[in-house]
Write a protein that holds these residues in place. Sequence first.
Motif, mmCIF file in Angstrom:
data_model
loop_
_atom_site.group_PDB
_atom_site.id
_atom_site.type_symbol
_atom_site.label_atom_id
_atom_site.label_comp_id
_atom_site.label_asym_id
_atom_site.label_seq_id
_atom_site.Cartn_x
_atom_site.Cartn_y
_atom_site.Cartn_z
ATOM 1 N N UNK C 66 -9.643 -1.620 -12.453
ATOM 2 C CA UNK C 66 -8.600 -1.153 -13.362
ATOM 3 C C UNK C 66 -7.514 -2.218 -13.423
ATOM 4 N N UNK C 67 -7.120 -2.559 -14.626
ATOM 5 C CA UNK C 67 -6.052 -3.545 -14.779
ATOM 6 C C UNK C 67 -4.878 -2.864 -15.456
ATOM 7 N N UNK C 68 -3.778 -2.884 -14.749
ATOM 8 C CA UNK C 68 -2.578 -2.192 -15.247
ATOM 9 C C UNK C 68 -1.556 -3.233 -15.681
ATOM 10 N N UNK C 69 -1.153 -3.149 -16.934
ATOM 11 C CA UNK C 69 -0.157 -4.082 -17.456
ATOM 12 C C UNK C 69 1.143 -3.999 -16.663
ATOM 13 N N UNK C 70 1.799 -5.124 -16.526
ATOM 14 C CA UNK C 70 3.026 -5.173 -15.718
ATOM 15 C C UNK C 70 4.123 -4.288 -16.292
ATOM 16 N N UNK C 169 -11.372 0.532 -8.170
ATOM 17 C CA UNK C 169 -11.321 1.958 -7.825
ATOM 18 C C UNK C 169 -12.090 2.107 -6.526
ATOM 19 N N UNK C 170 -11.687 3.024 -5.706
ATOM 20 C CA UNK C 170 -12.415 3.147 -4.441
ATOM 21 C C UNK C 170 -12.981 4.547 -4.281
ATOM 22 N N UNK C 196 -8.909 4.765 2.576
ATOM 23 C CA UNK C 196 -10.138 4.868 3.366
ATOM 24 C C UNK C 196 -11.317 4.645 2.425
ATOM 25 N N UNK C 197 -11.997 3.533 2.630
ATOM 26 C CA UNK C 197 -13.110 3.174 1.746
ATOM 27 C C UNK C 197 -14.417 3.621 2.398
#
Lengths: 755, 159, 283
Positions: C66-70, C169-170, C196-197
């Motif tokens: 996921x890429x979230x704009x600044x 995403x985990x 926790x992965x």
Amino acid sequence: MSTSVVRTRRDTLGTSALRPDGGAKVQGSFAFSSDVWADNMLWGATLRSPHPYARIISIDTSEAIKIAGVETVLTAEDVPGKLTYGLIDSDQPVFASGVVRYMGEPVAAVAADHPETCRRALAAIRVEYEVLEPHVNPEDSISGSVPPIHPNGNLLRHQRIVCGDTSVTGPVMVECEYEIGMQDQAFLGLEAALAIPDSDGGGLEMIVATQWLHEDRKQIALCLGLPEENIRLTLGGVGGAFGAREDISLQVHASLLALRTGRPIKMQYSREESFFGHVHRHPAKIWVRHHASNDGMILKIEARMVFDGGAYASTSAAVLINAVTHIQGPYRCANAIVDGFAARTNNPPCGAMRGFGVVQACFAHESQMDKLAQACGLSPVEIRLRNAMRTGDRLITGQPVESVAPVERCIRETDAIALPPQMTSSPHELSLPGGSGRTADRSHIVRGIGWGVSIKNLMYSETFDDYATARCRLDNGVVTLKFATSEVGQGFVTLAPQIARSVLGVDTVIVDPMDTTIGSAGSTSASRQTWMSGGAVDGACRLVRERLFEHVAQQHNLDPLQLEIDDTDIIDTRGTLRISVSKASAGVAFEETFEHHHRPTEDLDENGQGNCHVAFAFVAHRAVVDVDTELGLVKVVQIATAQDVGRALNPLSVLGQIEGGIAQGLGLAVMEEILMVNGIVKNPSFTDYLLPTALDAPDVVAILIEEPDPQAPLGAKGVGEPPCISVTPAIAAAIRDATGRAITRVPVRPSDICL
Amino acid sequence: MSETQIYSLRVNGKLREVTDAWLGESLLYVLRERLGLPGSKGACEQGECGSCTVVMDGAAVCSCLVLAASAVGADITTIEGLTDGALTDVQQAFIDEGAVQCGFCTPGLIVAVHHLLDNTPKPSEMEVKEALSGNICRCTGYGRIFAAVTRVIDQRAQQ
Amino acid sequence: MSIHIPTSLDDALALLHELPQVQLLAGGTDFMVEVNFNKHDVHDVVALRRVTELQQWHHDETTNTVTIGAGVVYAEMEHGELATLFPALAEAARTVGSPQIRAAGTLGGNLGTCSPAGDGLPVLFALDAVVNLASHRGTRSLPIGEFMLGPKRNALAQDELVVSISMKTNSGWQGYAKVGTRNAMVISVASASLVLDTVSGTARIALGSVGPTIIRCTQAEQWLQTHYDISARKDLDEAIATEFGLRVSQESRPIDDHRSTAQYRRHAVGVLAKRLLQRGCVQ
């Protein structure tokens, strides 16, 4: 008496009449003092000392005055009149000269065309300081171990109380030292004023947010070297006060700038400046030892109370007297020896804040009552009931409590309020301590219950005649009221018309602007305006009513003493006449002015004996808190309270005072404190001086105890201060109950609970 | 002052020109001191009190933290722009429930409550408290404010 | 002095290149406080609120990234799809200032200011976020641990800005908790975010307000991985959780200031770590 006619509600005394300024306030059109402006206006700003204690070597304003847009720069040399001001002792310089005694002390002021220009001008003033080691320990003022930091010395006041047989001891003794942090009033509407000079430079008009117009005028006039009548003050809209507007802040500076420039000056503080621009609640250390019998009856109180007054006197002397004379709490006590000290230090000046010395005393005496209860094997309620003061009991000052004193009833009615439901197995996450931080789960929470009960004096003490003036004019059925009573949000503008409607049977009541064209109303403080200005309005209305009755009696050939107001009519109690007030007053006008004085009080003698207070009000609080004992976080769940109000003249307003006062007491209990390190204030902002938010507010269940006080003009006691006094110790006690920790200091910090 | 630039802001549906303004001015300052809209109040200058709340492009924000000159092109609604004069249900409820004392926090709260109810017509008690947790009131202790909001929610539900 | 309101990233980068004393303005919630408190002068301001590229986020399901704009505001992370993808980020977003602040404040701004008390930052660190930067010279990406250098210091060059943050995403669990002395609208005294992965069987925990910048507790993470089966997230002993909290606390480096003491912070962050672990694992 004739049968009363059922009518629609008329907003008379006893009804929850609504605020006349409510419409403007909800629409944003109400003019606060920060909202006023004038053509050709300049902005004023203050340069303040960054040091708690320093010698001023030199002040160079030459660069500042050169900046385009800067009109003038003033320092101590430019003060034409008295060089100092102050409420009780005039010991605070208008501008520091030679020495600065606290961080934030005014050194210079500028007037310029824009706030940003002012900022740059302040930055361009070069002040050379020789920084001195600040004196910040009040004990050093008491012992005299540091040189005086002010010509008046380092001890602002010492008062001893010696009562009864001081050799008495009890089989049960409990003692502890308590500490109360420095609280800020933190009203939302920052200090602001507009000063408009007269064209001849011989006086000025000022629109200002203050608690006491006439006292401001007196102090301004002295500093300007002008007669008081040349200074005309009008109350600007006041965004809360809570004691912080009793002292001079920017009034003298704005006046000086206006007279110097010949132009209107607007001054308003930022929040940061406000923290330095007004006095705070005194931090205090209070040691108390109670002697009691095995069944919990108080036999003697010993106390030593040290209040840090900061650099200047303000009202420290009066705050101290309140503290020492209230240390017994609302409990009978025949023997006492108390020493109280108000010390001068290089900390920020302290003075009035809601509760005025009694808040500090109450935290100590209520914490002691719980200790005593524990030592005697009694419940917190039982120990308080056994010792509860009654009307006629004597204080440790020897003064009999002539006020109605329903202490037992306050406690019993509070105790009867239902406790909040137990926390559910899956509570809403925001209802837990830690709130939105999601720190806790249900299993981490322990609930606690605690009590606080208090006594609070009403009005000013020690021979001060804080009278109030009001004028009533009845003209063609319309009443116009005039007084200089500061409306700071408490609702006197609602109450005054209620009084007029009740006394005169009118519907339409106009309240004129509050200003200095009428006599003083005294300060909006000390829970006194309902009693004092209420008494003045009531008195003026009664005088007008006498004139109206005389007029009607003459017309109808009756004895005016037979006439009475019945709702909106005048009736003949022995005959059949019934005439509406509007009809009876058609074409005539009556105007009367009345000064209400409370009964005289006395000074305390060297042993603290004397009838120094006017009257008293009482209240009980029970707090229920949830504590995350491992992280030390607290959520106050419920405050139950029964308050002795005398008579609820406007129940909705009373409730507002109760809920608001409780929130401020909650703030002192768990979050509000001005932090200082060696005289340096570390948190002068709302980011770090924390006020309760909507998510911190507890459920409040309030009962109004109405036993009209015969001394009070309207039967009503002041209700402003009591709500914030014993709620703080109640919350602290509830935290003790939940955690088993000693909790000897407020505000309670997380580390006090969990480390 | 020299560092100025002329710009226009869309406030309460009208395009308002701002001239001669120092570029460091906050939206709150420009509204109050330049556009004759003093209803928004300043009490902290750092977004910690909510008294200056306005709606900007559909979001309730603190106008003290908006650089005015950067708000060009945004739709701004202030307390003055909520109605044409008649009181809104929220305003009336604040008066009726005693939610107003000194009134300094009131305009910001009114804007925040309208914004909440516009977006969440039937908020729970906790949703109300959370939505108003950025609006400090020093006088009321919030009790009467919650009562006012509850009254509006109930009234609207009955309509 | 000037104010610029570019509408594209390229325009913004060009301005950053051209203007000598450039100051970036995102949500304004830090910048304007400084201006209002006279803490810094206003020079050439580039306001980013109209740069559309910065206001968006997207989910690349092929890479689980996921890429979230600044410029995405915190309010947008509190609810909805982003909150489902990153519950810890939603929890952190909910603690940022007030609702009004969350409507204006951005992740990019939090990174730009780089305060150790930045509420979003521990979550980004615990999620192993990558910070995507751009300047007229080109783009680069830095692991967040290399982006944050110290108290209010980061790796941004003078002509550079944060474009977005990328995170995987985990599958597993993630959470955030923050101690403040008020129930809302409060600066963090101590905060922690735990991830926790369950696929890799690893744990990552990052702490706020207990060091010069955000701290990752790699030793405590290692210890937990060897003493507890993170993939299963079952049967967590109280003793394991307590020991984990203690180890996290030992890796913190708090100081005394007006908001709290080092001693309390060290204690609190350990409690938070323990509780987060217990929340994330079925006991």
